[in-house]
Enzyme design. Structure first.
Site, short mmCIF file in Angstrom:
data_model
loop_
_atom_site.label_atom_id
_atom_site.label_comp_id
_atom_site.label_asym_id
_atom_site.label_seq_id
_atom_site.Cartn_x
_atom_site.Cartn_y
_atom_site.Cartn_z
N ALA A 1 37.57 27.36 34.42
CA ALA A 1 36.54 26.31 33.80
C ALA A 1 35.48 26.74 33.68
O ALA A 1 34.82 27.87 33.56
CB ALA A 1 36.88 25.34 35.19
N HIS A 2 34.58 25.34 33.11
CA HIS A 2 33.64 25.53 32.62
C HIS A 2 32.34 26.13 33.36
O HIS A 2 32.34 25.95 34.73
CB HIS A 2 33.05 24.20 31.90
CG HIS A 2 32.71 23.19 33.16
ND1 HIS A 2 32.29 21.99 32.69
CD2 HIS A 2 33.26 23.02 34.30
CE1 HIS A 2 32.21 21.30 33.84
NE2 HIS A 2 32.96 21.90 34.69
N ASN A 3 31.54 27.10 32.80
CA ASN A 3 30.45 27.68 33.58
C ASN A 3 30.62 28.67 34.73
O ASN A 3 30.06 29.22 35.52
CB ASN A 3 29.38 26.44 34.23
CG ASN A 3 28.69 25.97 33.06
OD1 ASN A 3 29.40 24.87 32.45
ND2 ASN A 3 27.57 26.45 32.54
N THR B 1 29.47 23.81 29.83
CA THR B 1 28.84 22.55 29.31
C THR B 1 27.51 22.87 28.69
O THR B 1 27.10 22.29 27.75
CB THR B 1 28.30 21.73 30.72
OG1 THR B 1 29.56 21.37 31.67
CG2 THR B 1 27.71 20.26 30.19
#
Length: 342
Positions: free
Chosen positions: A234-236, A215
């Site tokens: 997934a993100h981060n 993000t």
């Protein structure tokens, strides 16, 4: 190669004829005359005596084996390196195909091969000796190091950083948007995913893997990590160094996996999980939010592996226990009826 040459290369000892010619490397069951194979465990020693292989890679000398033995600390490693020496041939540089599209601002290193139908966007940097196969997309301002191999149909989105000697197999997506939404006034609103992805040196990524961009900040894959097919990161997410992630693992946003961890097939990791270095999560386990201390864990939600084994043993006995409970209940009813009559 002569067995003596192989021994010299790996600083290994030889028991038996050192001048025997080795023409191939095969698995234990497939080996024929002229081949060398390895014995992973002493329990295969008797089977080795009936093998057609001409020589064996072993950790310790096997008595009464009348064929040459290459003695080394890690037989499987030597076997793997011999496969590379015998069968993996360097690919000649083929240059940049006229049927590819390469932006004028892209910086391409020496001896790079770009196959037809590759798209390389503005301000991309690609290091020396890298190979990019057909139908691959490289987005703006992405950095790819030297000696990388990117197989067909890979998508690398904008502002991704990839280190040296990275292998990415077919169909993988790197830098796709993270799954981030806010529910407001009756509908889901997308959270812009403006971060990036950093993949360090010597990482290998299997086929059809998805690694989402952050993000903000970066999704991170550490040096030497190996990712099997069909994995979702997934993100981060932060993955440490030398981690093994087996097929169909899913890791939700903002989780952290420490150095040297092993995540077996179909492990599911919730968001905001922190897994300490050296931890092993066995297949089909589920990890809930929180910190996981170093150890071996199984089950969903996870528990220490030994505890899970005991729990699973009890679970398998539940039908029998249920039957006994029903029998006891029936006996109690009969006793209560008898007492009422009396």
């Amino acid at each position: 190669m002569k067995l003596s040459e192989i021994a010299h290369f790996f600083n290994a000892k030889i028991e038996g004829d050192s001048e025997i010619e080795i023409s191939g490397i095969k698995g234990f069951e497939d080996a024929q005359e002229g081949d060398i194979t390895y014995i992973a465990s002493s329990k295969y020693a008797e089977l080795a005596k009936n093998s057609k292989a001409s020589a064996f890679i072993v950790k310790e000398k096997i008595p009464n084996l009348n064929k040459p033995q290459l003695i080394t600390e890690n037989p499987q490693f030597v076997f793997a390196k011999l496969l590379e020496m015998f069968y993996v041939k360097p690919q000649p540089c083929k240059g940049i195909s006229e049927k590819s599209i390469v932006a004028s601002t892209a910086q391409i290193g020496k001896n790079v091969t770009v196959y037809p139908f590759v798209y390389i966007d503005e301000n991309v940097t690609i290091g020396d000796n890298t190979i990019i196969y057909p139908f691959t997309f490289i987005g703006k301002e992405t950095l790819i190091g030297s000696d990388c191999v990117i197989y067909p149909n890979v998508t690398v989105r904008e502002r991704v950083k990839i280190g040296n000697r990275v292998i990415i197999h077919a169909g993988t997506q790197i830098g796709s948007d993270g799954f981030g939404y806010i529910f407001h006034e009756g509908r889901h609103h997308k959270i812009p995913q403006v971060g990036g992805v950093i993949i360090e040196d010597d990482v290998e990524i299997g086929a059809c893997v998805t690694i989402d961009r952050a993000t903000t900040g970066n999704t991170f894959i550490g040096k030497g990590t190996k990712i099997d097919n069909l994995v979702q990161i997934a993100h981060n997410v932060k993955i440490g160094q030398n981690v093994i992630i087996v097929a169909q693992v899913g890791i939700a946003g903002s989780s952290q996996v420490g150095d040297g961890c092993i995540l077996a097939g179909q492990v599911g990791i919730s968001d905001h999980v922190e897994i300490e270095a050296g931890t092993i999560i066995t297949a089909q386990s589920g990890v809930m939010p929180g910190k996981v201390q170093k150890g071996v864990f199984s089950g969903s939600p996870i528990m220490p592996h030994r505890e899970w084994l005991r729990t699973n043993a009890i679970f398998q006995k539940l039908p029998e226990l249920y039957k006994k409970i029903r029998e006891l209940e029936e006996r109690i009813k009969q006793l209560e009826k008898q007492k009422t009559i009396e």
